[in-house]
Design an enzyme around this catalytic site. Structure first.
Site, short mmCIF file in Angstrom:
data_model
loop_
_atom_site.label_atom_id
_atom_site.label_comp_id
_atom_site.label_asym_id
_atom_site.label_seq_id
_atom_site.Cartn_x
_atom_site.Cartn_y
_atom_site.Cartn_z
N ARG A 1 -3.49 4.46 -8.31
CA ARG A 1 -3.02 6.45 -7.59
C ARG A 1 -1.22 6.14 -7.95
NH1 ARG A 1 -4.40 4.61 -1.39
NH2 ARG A 1 -3.63 3.00 -1.63
N GLN B 1 -3.00 -5.30 6.00
CA GLN B 1 -3.43 -4.31 7.36
C GLN B 1 -4.10 -4.50 8.11
OE1 GLN B 1 -3.58 -1.78 3.76
NE2 GLN B 1 -2.08 -0.52 4.27
N GLU C 1 -4.79 13.05 9.49
CA GLU C 1 -5.17 12.78 7.98
C GLU C 1 -6.52 11.94 8.61
OE1 GLU C 1 -5.66 9.89 4.43
OE2 GLU C 1 -5.14 9.11 5.96
N ASP D 1 0.86 -1.09 0.14
CA ASP D 1 0.00 0.14 0.32
C ASP D 1 0.93 1.38 -0.29
OD1 ASP D 1 -2.31 1.41 0.02
OD2 ASP D 1 -2.55 1.55 1.93
N HIS E 1 -0.94 12.40 -2.77
CA HIS E 1 -1.13 10.99 -3.17
C HIS E 1 -1.41 9.75 -3.97
CE1 HIS E 1 -1.16 9.84 0.33
NE2 HIS E 1 -0.73 8.49 1.02
N ASP E 2 -3.07 10.53 -3.09
CA ASP E 2 -4.43 9.28 -3.19
C ASP E 2 -5.30 10.02 -3.91
OD1 ASP E 2 -4.05 7.29 -1.08
OD2 ASP E 2 -4.25 8.98 0.39
N ARG F 1 2.56 13.02 10.95
CA ARG F 1 1.30 12.21 10.19
C ARG F 1 0.41 11.43 10.53
NH1 ARG F 1 -1.29 10.24 5.30
NH2 ARG F 1 -2.46 10.19 3.96
N ASP G 1 -1.86 8.42 10.09
CA ASP G 1 -2.85 8.07 9.19
C ASP G 1 -3.54 7.79 9.91
OD1 ASP G 1 -2.42 7.32 5.96
OD2 ASP G 1 -2.78 5.49 6.99
N HIS H 1 -3.37 0.77 11.27
CA HIS H 1 -2.97 -1.10 11.29
C HIS H 1 -1.62 -0.81 11.17
CE1 HIS H 1 -3.66 1.90 8.00
NE2 HIS H 1 -3.15 1.14 7.48
C1 GLC Z 1 -4.34 6.68 4.42
C2 GLC Z 1 -2.98 6.89 3.15
C3 GLC Z 1 -3.34 5.87 2.12
C4 GLC Z 1 -3.60 4.27 2.66
C5 GLC Z 1 -4.49 4.05 3.56
C6 GLC Z 1 -4.00 3.05 4.47
O1 GLC Z 1 -5.41 6.74 3.86
O2 GLC Z 1 -2.98 7.86 2.59
O3 GLC Z 1 -2.44 6.16 1.22
O4 GLC Z 1 -3.84 3.61 1.01
O5 GLC Z 1 -4.67 5.06 4.56
O6 GLC Z 1 -2.91 2.85 5.37
#
Ligand code: GLC
Length: 623
Positions: free
Chosen positions: A500, A230, A304, A119, A374-375, A260, A262, A162
């Protein structure tokens, strides 16, 4: 002497944050015997280990805790391998980072991931090691120190929701150790998973359907929101909290200044809910913030949470969490509304959404503003907001946007792809780079110079928007030179399934050299971006602690906000269409504009016939 002072600082900081810490922990875990003592011991130990240079930084940040709200800050985001191959080699490009005006650099996931597929690095098997393809923890420490010396703060990703199933905790859980099984969500039968599934949504419906995975070898169902590899951590277990605090402080002690955090929305599970944005998430984030503020005060947290407006605001601290939660959170709604208004050539929905759901300022916190990351782009537009605009429906508009950004309409300038179509709900998201979605790719293919120029103006309007809206702007690597969609991702086995990677190209240093010489539309874009960044730094109205007040001008071509600062009011004006438009000088005067000076273009703005004209995709920072 130093020891006594260190102890004193620790005690003072403990006192400062004790209530924030213990009240939130109490709400989450109740009264767990020994938890406070274990936590305090952990914080004290990590504080003791904290290097002197970072303890000095802690003092500087204690004196100016809101440093990141200053307009002098600008972020730059990249994958280390795609930017410079290795962590050490980032330093070879430090001049470039400075040329971009960045004071904050986000290294995309760089902790040790499981072997691919992982991922994009978000499947972490060791929080205490750097991805060996990129370097080592010592490299991180050295690079962070060198960047710090140049006034640049390092941000890295910490995945809280995770771990990879190869993480040591997961491996022990799999081997049957009950202590570690309690770190995850594991079930003997499918009864509970089925009950939860009733109200859960799909994150990667096409790639990784379902939120649970059954493992016949150890006969358990495991909660796997994102991908099978994950495994969701069980934050209702205080041991998980302690482990992650330890990880956070260890990273901070290497010189990381921003974490950051996540996918925080998913950290708490509640039967009968979608298991996102639960109240406990906000208590957890407050407790994490309080803990690191005691033992590593220079560290700030970025959340995030890519969610709807109502759910997003609390991540920057609301109600009892005001000033106590994340310092930064992604403004995905600003990003979505930029793309939405561009497509519809109409800012009515944008003005409504940004003007209705968001406070004008936060305490000790601000947005991370961005246009691309990046998403994928998830079209976070609710039914209610759609319905508030005549002729628009939430679902209809989301569909329109998904189609527009794959270039389906004759008036679409975009080249992009559909990401993760959900067959059950019809939900579709989009992938694509800033430049390609904004029309540069199609224009270059058609050798249409005028269209390329228009695409550049569209992009610069977006950069001017995120640089003045209020918050810390994040520039995504390559966007400054207009890197296009990278279709070669389909040839990389571990990337091919995830489009992506279309918008995660490798840095093109030859293109940088050409852009530096001012060649082509990319050269214009590059100098335009640098100009906007430089102007941002010079304009105090833009600091993030100045309120951002959305103004409805009654002209659907224009998006407008006021920044009423101590230095007077600045208006940000943005034309989202390819046509000239105007605004009456009287209306501007009514909004507090007296000098008619544009702080971005640095010129006086004429108002012949009592109106100020705004060029196609024009942007003005008017005082
Ligand atoms: C966040 C990341 C993304 C990832 C997801 C799971 O949203 O920006 O790229 O796939 O978390 O970790």
């Amino acid at each position: 002497m130093a020891d006594r002072q260190d102890q004193r600082l620790f005690d003072l900081r403990w006192q400062r944050s004790e209530r924030d810490l213990l009240s939130s922990l109490g709400r989450i875990y109740g009264d767990v015997p020994g938890l406070t003592e274990r936590l305090k011991t952990l914080l004290a130990a990590r504080w003791q280990e904290r290097p002197r240079a970072l303890k000095d930084l802690d003092i500087a940040r204690d004196i100016e805790p809101d440093w990141f709200l200053s307009q002098r800050n600008v972020g730059y985001v990249f994958y280390i391998d795609r930017f410079s191959q290795s962590l050490r080699k980032v330093l070879e490009h430090i001049d470039y980072i400075e040329e971009m005006g960045a004071t904050y650099v986000h290294f995309m996931p760089c902790l040790k991931p499981r072997p691919a597929p992982n991922d994009g690095g978000y499947s972490v098997m060791d929080y205490r090691a750097i991805n060996p393809d990129l370097g080592t923890m010592d490299d991180l420490e050295a690079v962070a120190a060198a960047m710090r010396a140049r006034g640049v703060s390092i941000c890295i990703d910490l995945v809280l929701n995770h771990t990879a199933k190869e993480h040591e905790w997961a491996q022990k859980a799999k081997a049957g150790d009950p202590k570690y099984q309690a770190y995850y969500w594991m079930f003997d039968t499918d009864a509970e998973p089925k009950a939860y599934e009733k109200t859960l949504v799909e994150i990667f419906p096409a790639d990784a359907p379902g939120n649970f995975t059954y493992y016949p070898d150890f006969r358990k169902w495991v909660w796997t929101t994102f991908n099978e590899h994950q495994w969701d951590l069980n934050w209702s277990n205080p041991d998980v909290f302690l482990e992650i605090v330890d990880v956070m402080l260890s990273l901070a002690n290497r010189g990381v200044e921003v974490l950051r955090l996540d996918a925080v929305a998913f950290m708490w599970k509640r039967l009968g809910s979608n298991c996102q944005n639960q109240p406990e998430v906000h208590d957890l984030l407050q407790a994490l913030r309080a803990a690191t503020r005691i033992a590593a005060p220079a560290l700030i947290h970025k959340a995030e949470a890519i969610v709807a407006p109502r759910d997003l605001v609390p991540y920057l601290g609301q109600g009892r969490h005001t000033g106590r939660e994340a310092n930064l959170a992604y403004h995905n709604n600003l990003m979505v509304q930029y793309w939405s208004s561009l497509a519809s050539r109409d800012t009515t929905l944008m003005t409504h959404v940004l003007g209705t759901h968001f406070p004008e300022t936060f305490r000790h916190a601000c947005w991370a503003t961005y246009i691309r990351c990046h998403d994928d782009i998830g079209w976070a537009i609710t039914e209610e907001d759609g319905a508030a605009i005549p002729g628009v429906s939430g679902a209809g508009h989301r569909n329109f946007l998904a189609d527009f950004y794959i270039g389906k309409y004759p008036d679409s300038f975009a080249r992009g792809a559909i990401f993760q179509e959900n067959a059950a709900t019809g939900d579709r998201r989009n992938s694509g780079s800033f430049a390609s979605l904004a029309g540069l790719e199609a224009a270059l293919d058609a050798k249409d110079d005028a269209a390329a120029e228009t695409a550049v103006q569209r992009m610069l309007m977006g950069v001017a928007l995120i640089c003045s809206f209020g918050g810390l702007p994040l520039l995504y690597m390559g966007d400054e030179i207009g890197l296009l969609n990278d279709y070669s991702f389909t040839k990389v086995t571990e990337h091919a399934h995830d489009n992506r990677w279309l918008h995660r190209p490798k840095m093109d240093w030859k293109a940088v050299a050409r852009a530096r010489k001012g060649e082509g539309p990319q050269g214009k874009l590059f100098s335009g971006v640098k100009h906007i960044v430089a102007r941002r730094k010079a304009v105090p109205h833009i600091a993030a602690d100045v309120p951002t007040r959305i103004i409805n001008l009654g002209n659907p071509a224009l998006f407008c906000f006021a920044r009423p600062s101590d230095d007077g009011t600045m208006l940000g004006l943005f034309n989202f269409t390819e046509k000239w438009t105007s605004i009456s000088a009287d209306q501007l005067r009514g909004l507090g504009i007296t000098r008619f000076r544009d702080l971005l273009g640095q010129g006086d703005v004429p108002s012949p016939n009592g109106a100020v004209a705004v060029a196609p995709y024009g942007r003005l920072w008017l005082v």
